[in-house]
Design a protein around this motif. Sequence first.
Motif, mmCIF file in Angstrom:
data_model
loop_
_atom_site.group_PDB
_atom_site.id
_atom_site.type_symbol
_atom_site.label_atom_id
_atom_site.label_comp_id
_atom_site.label_asym_id
_atom_site.label_seq_id
_atom_site.Cartn_x
_atom_site.Cartn_y
_atom_site.Cartn_z
ATOM 1 N N THR A 83 0.842 -1.205 0.000
ATOM 2 C CA THR A 83 0.000 0.000 0.000
ATOM 3 C C THR A 83 0.872 1.248 0.000
ATOM 4 O OG1 THR A 83 -1.780 -1.165 1.139
ATOM 5 C CG2 THR A 83 -1.789 1.244 1.271
ATOM 6 N N ARG A 84 1.942 1.232 0.799
ATOM 7 C CA ARG A 84 2.861 2.375 0.828
ATOM 8 C C ARG A 84 3.507 2.574 -0.539
ATOM 9 N NH1 ARG A 84 5.813 1.014 5.095
ATOM 10 N NH2 ARG A 84 7.788 0.506 4.097
ATOM 11 N N ALA A 106 3.052 5.955 -2.664
ATOM 12 C CA ALA A 106 4.250 6.731 -3.026
ATOM 13 C C ALA A 106 4.303 7.012 -4.517
ATOM 14 C CB ALA A 106 5.502 5.982 -2.576
ATOM 15 N N VAL A 107 4.035 6.005 -5.340
ATOM 16 C CA VAL A 107 4.092 6.199 -6.788
ATOM 17 C C VAL A 107 2.994 7.154 -7.236
ATOM 18 C CG1 VAL A 107 3.877 5.080 -9.042
ATOM 19 C CG2 VAL A 107 5.215 3.991 -7.232
ATOM 20 N N LEU A 118 8.918 8.778 0.361
ATOM 21 C CA LEU A 118 8.115 7.643 0.799
ATOM 22 C C LEU A 118 8.456 6.399 -0.016
ATOM 23 C CD1 LEU A 118 5.837 6.644 2.672
ATOM 24 C CD2 LEU A 118 4.209 7.333 0.874
ATOM 25 N N TYR A 119 8.624 6.558 -1.316
ATOM 26 C CA TYR A 119 8.990 5.439 -2.202
ATOM 27 C C TYR A 119 10.263 4.764 -1.705
ATOM 28 C CZ TYR A 119 10.212 3.169 -6.689
ATOM 29 O OH TYR A 119 10.537 2.269 -7.681
ATOM 30 N N VAL A 149 14.674 6.010 -9.086
ATOM 31 C CA VAL A 149 13.956 7.191 -8.603
ATOM 32 C C VAL A 149 14.190 8.368 -9.541
ATOM 33 C CG1 VAL A 149 13.883 8.952 -6.784
ATOM 34 C CG2 VAL A 149 13.808 6.534 -6.175
ATOM 35 N N SER A 150 15.416 8.566 -9.953
ATOM 36 C CA SER A 150 15.738 9.680 -10.846
ATOM 37 C C SER A 150 14.978 9.573 -12.165
ATOM 38 C CB SER A 150 17.241 9.712 -11.104
ATOM 39 O OG SER A 150 17.561 10.716 -12.036
ATOM 40 N N LEU A 151 14.977 8.401 -12.763
ATOM 41 C CA LEU A 151 14.327 8.223 -14.063
ATOM 42 C C LEU A 151 12.808 8.130 -13.951
ATOM 43 C CD1 LEU A 151 16.899 5.716 -15.588
ATOM 44 C CD2 LEU A 151 16.620 8.141 -16.168
#
Length: 142
Positions: free
Chosen positions: A17-18, A22-23, A30-31, A57-59
């Motif tokens: 769920t997190r 986050a996404v 949070l991700y 995360v960057s992409l």
Amino acid sequence: MDARTLADRLEITDLLTRYATAVDSKDWALYRTVFTADAQIDYTTAGGPTGDLETVVSLLSQQLELFTRTQHFISNIAVELDGDAAKVRAMFFNPMIVTPGKQFTCGGWYNHDLVRTPDGWRSARLYEESAWFDGIEAAFAP
């Protein structure tokens, strides 16, 4: 099912769920709490990035700027516990809005290799297994 198994399964469900939260909220701090620092993440079946946590995360943060809204539904969560490790396979259904009136949906499975850490369960590996896309060409048509 003993209390420890039940607690682990609840915490793993909360982790998924997190992840979705986050996404969909594009909350990259949070991700990061979903994964181990050395996690490997692979979204290539959906045309997304693969690599370590910071690379992804960057992409991914750049790619998701294409969408005004996304919504992840995660279900059919299969958990195989083995001490401080777990394998999880969970279905996803994901509508994505590019602009009002332009949207598509996709579905598939998230395959996680989880480890128990002092901060709780974390994903050491995520492989997204996309199964289908509907409306993607129309969503990006001029």
